[in-house]
Design an enzyme around this catalytic site. Structure first.
Site, short mmCIF file in Angstrom:
data_model
loop_
_atom_site.label_atom_id
_atom_site.label_comp_id
_atom_site.label_asym_id
_atom_site.label_seq_id
_atom_site.Cartn_x
_atom_site.Cartn_y
_atom_site.Cartn_z
N HIS A 123 0.78 -1.25 -0.03
CA HIS A 123 -0.23 0.06 0.09
C HIS A 123 0.80 1.41 -0.03
O HIS A 123 1.97 1.41 0.47
CB HIS A 123 -1.08 -0.07 1.38
CG HIS A 123 -0.11 -0.09 2.50
ND1 HIS A 123 0.41 1.04 3.15
CD2 HIS A 123 0.36 -0.99 3.26
CE1 HIS A 123 1.05 0.85 4.28
NE2 HIS A 123 1.01 -0.55 4.28
N HIS A 132 11.31 -1.12 -12.91
CA HIS A 132 11.15 -2.37 -13.07
C HIS A 132 11.26 -3.13 -11.43
O HIS A 132 12.34 -3.00 -11.08
CB HIS A 132 12.21 -3.21 -13.89
CG HIS A 132 11.92 -4.60 -14.13
ND1 HIS A 132 12.86 -5.22 -14.98
CD2 HIS A 132 11.17 -5.61 -13.50
CE1 HIS A 132 12.33 -6.42 -14.87
NE2 HIS A 132 11.55 -6.69 -14.18
#
Ligand SMILES: CC(C)(COP(=O)(O)OP(=O)(O)OC[C@H]1O[C@@H](n2cnc3c(N)ncnc32)[C@H](O)[C@@H]1OP(=O)(O)O)[C@@H](O)C(=O)NCCC(=O)NCCS
Length: 199
Positions: A123, A132
């Site tokens: 979160h 990436h």
């Protein structure tokens, strides 16, 4: 949909698209080494006028940035049906979320990112454009990842950490302190082994 890139990474991206029932018209590549992948034809990129929907399926973060600036397609994001992407997360254009990856609530992932197989983005994270998060890497809550950074396979980043732009986090590293821009960090706990001024 057009897929830019005919590498190993593009096979996984094609799989994600086909799993969603998305029809892929063709694959294009600067220097194609094959004429087809999964029965989809591969063409040389220089012969193409950019138009319509596309995804850049190239593993190098800097290459995705350069291709996106040069080839002005209508870039789409896609996630594999087995990925768990919170409805309260934002995902930028051109980003691909691979099988079994999780992206949790109030996280924002930028443009042309790869959230790779089994990666966890908890979160309230902010993942910059062209970053990436490699297979099985995990970002705890509130982590900030700079533009173009690479979080190596199996690496862990504890909550609230900032990873600088174009930083390289080694495979299996455990990051417990902020990482400067352009640094390469490996090990547990992560230590800087290289810093490069430019990308
Ligand atoms: C960190 C990394 C980018 C460094 O690559 P590099 O700049 O070419 O560095 P080198 O291979 O020259 O290694 C430099 C030193 O760091 C060590 N090292 C490299 N990667 C390491 C890692 N992940 N963990 C621990 N040590 C590492 C090397 O053993 C070497 O040590 P030495 O100087 O004592 O011999 C690379 O090793 C890595 O881990 N990449 C991640 C790959 C990945 O995520 N792949 C997924 C693709 S989907």
């Amino acid at each position: 949909m057009i897929v830019f890139g005919a590498s190993g990474h593009s096979k996984v991206v094609l799989d994600v698209l086909l799993s969603n029932g998305i029809e892929v018209e063709k694959v294009i590549d600067d220097s194609p080494k094959t004429s087809e992948i999964f029965g989809i034809r591969v063409e040389k990129a220089e012969n193409i006028a950019p138009s319509g929907d596309a995804i850049i399926a190239v593993g190098s973060n800097m290459s995705r940035k350069r291709i996106s600036e040069r080839w002005l397609f209508n870039y789409q994001s896609v996630h594999h049906p087995s990925a768990a992407v919170s409805p309260f997360a934002k995902i930028g254009a051109g980003t691909v979320v691979m099988p079994q990856a999780s992206i949790n609530a109030d996280t924002a992932v930028g443009k042309h990112c790869i959230i790779n197989t089994g990666a966890v983005v908890e979160h309230d994270c902010l993942v910059g454009d062209f970053a990436h998060v490699a297979p099985n890497a995990s970002l705890a809550g509130g982590v900030v990842v700079g533009e173009g950074a690479h979080i190596g396979i199996g690496a862990c980043v504890i909550q609230g950490i900032t990873i600088g732009k174009w930083a390289l986090i080694g495979a299996g590293a455990v990051i417990i302190k902020d990482v400067p821009d352009f640094a390469t960090v490996v090990g547990n706990p992560g230590k800087i082994i290289k810093e490069h001024k430019n990308h």
